[in-house]
Design a protein around this motif. Structure first.
Motif, PDB file in Angstrom:
ATOM      1  N   ALA A 287       1.336  -2.645   8.325  1.00  0.00           N
ATOM      2  CA  ALA A 287       1.511  -2.812   9.776  1.00  0.00           C
ATOM      3  C   ALA A 287       2.812  -3.544  10.090  1.00  0.00           C
ATOM      4  N   MET A 288       3.155  -4.506   9.281  1.00  0.00           N
ATOM      5  CA  MET A 288       4.377  -5.275   9.529  1.00  0.00           C
ATOM      6  C   MET A 288       5.625  -4.426   9.312  1.00  0.00           C
ATOM      7  N   THR A 289       5.526  -3.416   8.467  1.00  0.00           N
ATOM      8  CA  THR A 289       6.690  -2.568   8.190  1.00  0.00           C
ATOM      9  C   THR A 289       6.590  -1.202   8.848  1.00  0.00           C
ATOM     10  N   GLY A 290       5.476  -0.954   9.552  1.00  0.00           N
ATOM     11  CA  GLY A 290       5.285   0.357  10.179  1.00  0.00           C
ATOM     12  C   GLY A 290       5.195   1.447   9.130  1.00  0.00           C
ATOM     13  N   ALA A 291       4.329   1.236   8.135  1.00  0.00           N
ATOM     14  CA  ALA A 291       4.330   2.105   6.962  1.00  0.00           C
ATOM     15  C   ALA A 291       2.932   2.501   6.530  1.00  0.00           C
ATOM     16  N   GLU A 292       2.907   3.442   5.608  1.00  0.00           N
ATOM     17  CA  GLU A 292       1.685   3.861   4.926  1.00  0.00           C
ATOM     18  C   GLU A 292       1.693   3.206   3.556  1.00  0.00           C
ATOM     19  N   ALA A 293       0.638   2.462   3.243  1.00  0.00           N
ATOM     20  CA  ALA A 293       0.556   1.812   1.940  1.00  0.00           C
ATOM     21  C   ALA A 293      -0.514   2.496   1.114  1.00  0.00           C
ATOM     22  N   GLY A 294      -0.144   2.913  -0.076  1.00  0.00           N
ATOM     23  CA  GLY A 294      -1.096   3.521  -0.984  1.00  0.00           C
ATOM     24  C   GLY A 294      -1.730   2.475  -1.865  1.00  0.00           C
ATOM     25  N   PRO A 295      -2.715   2.848  -2.665  1.00  0.00           N
ATOM     26  CA  PRO A 295      -3.414   1.858  -3.487  1.00  0.00           C
ATOM     27  C   PRO A 295      -2.545   1.208  -4.558  1.00  0.00           C
ATOM     28  N   GLU A 296      -1.570   1.901  -5.055  1.00  0.00           N
ATOM     29  CA  GLU A 296      -0.741   1.355  -6.128  1.00  0.00           C
ATOM     30  C   GLU A 296       0.742   1.375  -5.791  1.00  0.00           C
ATOM     31  N   LYS A 297       1.090   1.608  -4.525  1.00  0.00           N
ATOM     32  CA  LYS A 297       2.499   1.731  -4.210  1.00  0.00           C
ATOM     33  C   LYS A 297       2.911   0.791  -3.099  1.00  0.00           C
ATOM     34  N   LYS A 298       4.202   0.616  -3.004  1.00  0.00           N
ATOM     35  CA  LYS A 298       4.758  -0.174  -1.924  1.00  0.00           C
ATOM     36  C   LYS A 298       4.685   0.660  -0.648  1.00  0.00           C
ATOM     37  N   PRO A 299       4.698  -0.016   0.527  1.00  0.00           N
ATOM     38  CA  PRO A 299       4.648   0.728   1.782  1.00  0.00           C
ATOM     39  C   PRO A 299       5.787   1.717   1.906  1.00  0.00           C
ATOM     40  N   GLN A 300       5.461   2.893   2.476  1.00  0.00           N
ATOM     41  CA  GLN A 300       6.440   3.932   2.760  1.00  0.00           C
ATOM     42  C   GLN A 300       6.414   4.197   4.253  1.00  0.00           C
ATOM     43  N   ALA A 301       7.430   4.818   4.787  1.00  0.00           N
ATOM     44  CA  ALA A 301       7.467   5.112   6.221  1.00  0.00           C
ATOM     45  C   ALA A 301       6.220   5.887   6.617  1.00  0.00           C
ATOM     46  N   ALA A 302       5.607   5.474   7.703  1.00  0.00           N
ATOM     47  CA  ALA A 302       4.386   6.118   8.179  1.00  0.00           C
ATOM     48  C   ALA A 302       4.698   7.469   8.802  1.00  0.00           C
ATOM     49  N   ALA A 303       3.800   8.400   8.624  1.00  0.00           N
ATOM     50  CA  ALA A 303       3.955   9.716   9.255  1.00  0.00           C
ATOM     51  C   ALA A 303       3.725   9.578  10.749  1.00  0.00           C
TER      52      ALA A 303
END
Length: 111
Positions: free
Chosen positions: A94-110
């Motif tokens: 939420a702080m980065t406006g991203a999608e976070a997976g179980p084992e990955k760093k946040p990525q840009a949200a769709a």
């Protein structure tokens, strides 16, 4: 004002759960536990406060509502019991406006 929207997806016991932390979830959280979400989140981030168990469960439940409106508090608690990192991933996303997976760093949200 910076974007405040994040999500994460987890598979638990063969079921896929998508959690979204947005302003609707924040309102749901505030209605459930009272108080101001942003003040509590700042306390959690600065270390001046630790989330209470009912706050954690309420936040996960609130984040489930966008895609799983039938989800119960018990299901939210079960999801949290599988690993507290879901709370951390959700907040970070939420702080980065991203999608976070179980084992990955946040990525840009769709969009």
């Amino acid at each position: 004002m910076a974007k405040f929207l994040g999500s994460t997806t987890r598979e638990i016991d063969g079921e896929t759960w998508r959690l979204v932390l947005d302003f609707n979830a924040i309102c749901h959280f505030e209605e459930a536990v009272g108080g101001n979400f942003f003040e509590r989140a700042e306390d959690w981030q600065t270390g001046s406060g630790v989330p209470r168990a009912r706050e954690l469960r309420a936040l996960i439940h609130a984040a489930l509502q966008a895609h799983h409106p039938q989800a119960t508090l018990q299901e939210a608690g079960r999801i949290l019991s599988q690993g507290m990192e879901i709370f951390e991933a959700l907040m970070a996303s939420a702080m980065t406006g991203a999608e976070a997976g179980p084992e990955k760093k946040p990525q840009a949200a769709a969009p």
